[in-house]
Design an enzyme around this catalytic site. Structure first.
Site, mmCIF file in Angstrom:
data_model
loop_
_atom_site.group_PDB
_atom_site.id
_atom_site.type_symbol
_atom_site.label_atom_id
_atom_site.label_comp_id
_atom_site.label_asym_id
_atom_site.label_seq_id
_atom_site.Cartn_x
_atom_site.Cartn_y
_atom_site.Cartn_z
ATOM 1 N N HIS A 66 -21.556 -6.149 2.006
ATOM 2 C CA HIS A 66 -22.973 -6.203 2.391
ATOM 3 C C HIS A 66 -23.757 -5.111 1.663
ATOM 4 O O HIS A 66 -24.843 -5.350 1.152
ATOM 5 C CB HIS A 66 -23.139 -5.952 3.899
ATOM 6 C CG HIS A 66 -22.517 -6.988 4.788
ATOM 7 N ND1 HIS A 66 -21.649 -6.674 5.794
ATOM 8 C CD2 HIS A 66 -22.661 -8.340 4.841
ATOM 9 C CE1 HIS A 66 -21.286 -7.770 6.441
ATOM 10 N NE2 HIS A 66 -21.883 -8.805 5.877
ATOM 11 N N LYS A 102 -20.231 -15.776 18.257
ATOM 12 C CA LYS A 102 -19.890 -15.978 19.670
ATOM 13 C C LYS A 102 -19.460 -14.692 20.367
ATOM 14 O O LYS A 102 -20.009 -14.312 21.363
ATOM 15 C CB LYS A 102 -18.808 -17.052 19.793
ATOM 16 C CG LYS A 102 -19.376 -18.433 19.528
ATOM 17 C CD LYS A 102 -18.294 -19.463 19.219
ATOM 18 C CE LYS A 102 -18.839 -20.583 18.372
ATOM 19 N NZ LYS A 102 -18.429 -20.556 16.984
ATOM 20 N N ARG A 109 -19.714 -15.425 -1.799
ATOM 21 C CA ARG A 109 -18.367 -15.007 -2.200
ATOM 22 C C ARG A 109 -17.688 -16.199 -2.857
ATOM 23 O O ARG A 109 -18.030 -16.567 -3.957
ATOM 24 C CB ARG A 109 -17.576 -14.509 -0.982
ATOM 25 C CG ARG A 109 -17.981 -13.129 -0.534
ATOM 26 C CD ARG A 109 -17.589 -12.835 0.876
ATOM 27 N NE ARG A 109 -18.334 -13.675 1.805
ATOM 28 C CZ ARG A 109 -18.393 -13.505 3.111
ATOM 29 N NH1 ARG A 109 -17.696 -12.546 3.673
ATOM 30 N NH2 ARG A 109 -19.116 -14.287 3.877
ATOM 31 N N SER A 117 -16.518 -9.419 7.319
ATOM 32 C CA SER A 117 -16.504 -8.650 8.563
ATOM 33 C C SER A 117 -15.304 -9.051 9.424
ATOM 34 O O SER A 117 -14.658 -8.203 10.045
ATOM 35 C CB SER A 117 -17.788 -8.902 9.349
ATOM 36 O OG SER A 117 -18.897 -8.476 8.613
HETATM 37 P P1 ADP Z 1 -19.599 -12.292 7.313
HETATM 38 O O1 ADP Z 1 -19.322 -13.639 6.726
HETATM 39 O O2 ADP Z 1 -18.911 -11.197 6.552
HETATM 40 O O3 ADP Z 1 -19.448 -12.194 8.802
HETATM 41 P P2 ADP Z 1 -22.554 -11.947 7.544
HETATM 42 O O4 ADP Z 1 -23.102 -13.033 8.369
HETATM 43 O O5 ADP Z 1 -22.730 -10.591 8.111
HETATM 44 O O6 ADP Z 1 -21.091 -12.106 7.064
HETATM 45 O O7 ADP Z 1 -23.152 -12.029 6.071
HETATM 46 C C1 ADP Z 1 -24.467 -11.820 5.722
HETATM 47 C C2 ADP Z 1 -24.657 -12.203 4.284
HETATM 48 O O8 ADP Z 1 -23.858 -11.358 3.446
HETATM 49 C C3 ADP Z 1 -24.245 -13.634 3.923
HETATM 50 O O9 ADP Z 1 -25.165 -14.114 2.965
HETATM 51 C C4 ADP Z 1 -22.869 -13.464 3.321
HETATM 52 O O10 ADP Z 1 -22.557 -14.492 2.427
HETATM 53 C C5 ADP Z 1 -23.034 -12.130 2.605
HETATM 54 N N1 ADP Z 1 -21.770 -11.417 2.394
HETATM 55 C C6 ADP Z 1 -20.877 -11.031 3.331
HETATM 56 N N2 ADP Z 1 -19.825 -10.399 2.766
HETATM 57 C C7 ADP Z 1 -20.063 -10.385 1.426
HETATM 58 C C8 ADP Z 1 -19.346 -9.916 0.276
HETATM 59 N N3 ADP Z 1 -18.144 -9.343 0.412
HETATM 60 N N4 ADP Z 1 -19.900 -10.095 -0.951
HETATM 61 C C9 ADP Z 1 -21.102 -10.710 -1.059
HETATM 62 N N5 ADP Z 1 -21.817 -11.200 -0.036
HETATM 63 C C10 ADP Z 1 -21.316 -11.039 1.193
#
Ligand code: ADP
Length: 161
Positions: free
Chosen positions: A17, A41, A90, A128
């Site tokens: 992130h 959830k 990703r 995450s």
């Molecule tokens: P996660 O899938 O890790 O629970 P989030 O809902 O917090 O993710 O993700 C928020 C945004 O950050 C999404 O657009 C997700 O694709 C992107 N994201 C999460 N992890 C990465 C990463 N390792 N590299 C690039 N983008 C990421």
């Protein structure tokens, strides 16, 4: 002034992130990093804890604003006069969901564009949920999340035992 929004659950914030935040903050005049609480959830952290996590890690970016919302992303964007949604991509596994969301957001608000940033190679497999899984089995997460987040995750796991 061009403002973008980077939405996510950030449960917890990872270096993946942070990489997107760093790169997006360099592209836009202002970047809103917003914790959206509607989709997950059983989150490990409350929305307030995740906002705190982001604030303590992104404090050095002068153009990053951290906040939270439980409504529709496009409503948040409209309210703050934001025309760009930034998403991280990703593997192919992200694509189907993100494509669907981007098309739906386009239908709801045609004036707003979704921009995809491809992950940096070293964060390709970082999520995450993986961080939570590794930490819950006692694995080292120092290479996956910033130090302040590592401490919050370890403390949370202790209180859950
Ligand atoms: P996660 O899938 O890790 O629970 P989030 O809902 O917090 O993710 O993700 C928020 C945004 O950050 C999404 O657009 C997700 O694709 C992107 N994201 C999460 N992890 C990465 C990463 N390792 N590299 C690039 N983008 C990421």
């Amino acid at each position: 002034m061009l403002t973008a929004v980077y939405p996510g659950s950030f449960d917890p914030l990872t270096y993946g992130h942070l990489d997107i935040i760093t790169r997006a903050a360099a592209c836009y005049d202002e970047l809103h990093v917003v914790v959206f609480s509607n989709s997950e959830k059983n989150p490990m952290f409350s929305v307030e804890e995740r906002v705190h996590m982001l604030q303590s890690t992104c404090g050095h970016f002068p153009n990053v604003v951290v906040s939270s919302s439980s409504g529709l992303l496009v409503d948040y964007a409209k309210k703050h006069d934001i025309r760009v949604i930034v998403k991280g991509l990703r593997a192919v596994s992200d694509f189907d969901y993100e494509f669907k969301m981007a098309l739906m957001n386009k239908q709801l608000a045609p004036e707003i564009e979704t921009v995809f940033m491809i992950t940096s190679l070293q964060y390709l497999y970082l999520s995450s949920s993986l961080v939570k899984e590794v930490a819950s089995y006692g694995g080292k997460i120092a290479d996956l999340v910033p130090p302040a987040v590592e401490k919050m995750v370890m403390d949370k796991i202790q209180t859950m035992k």
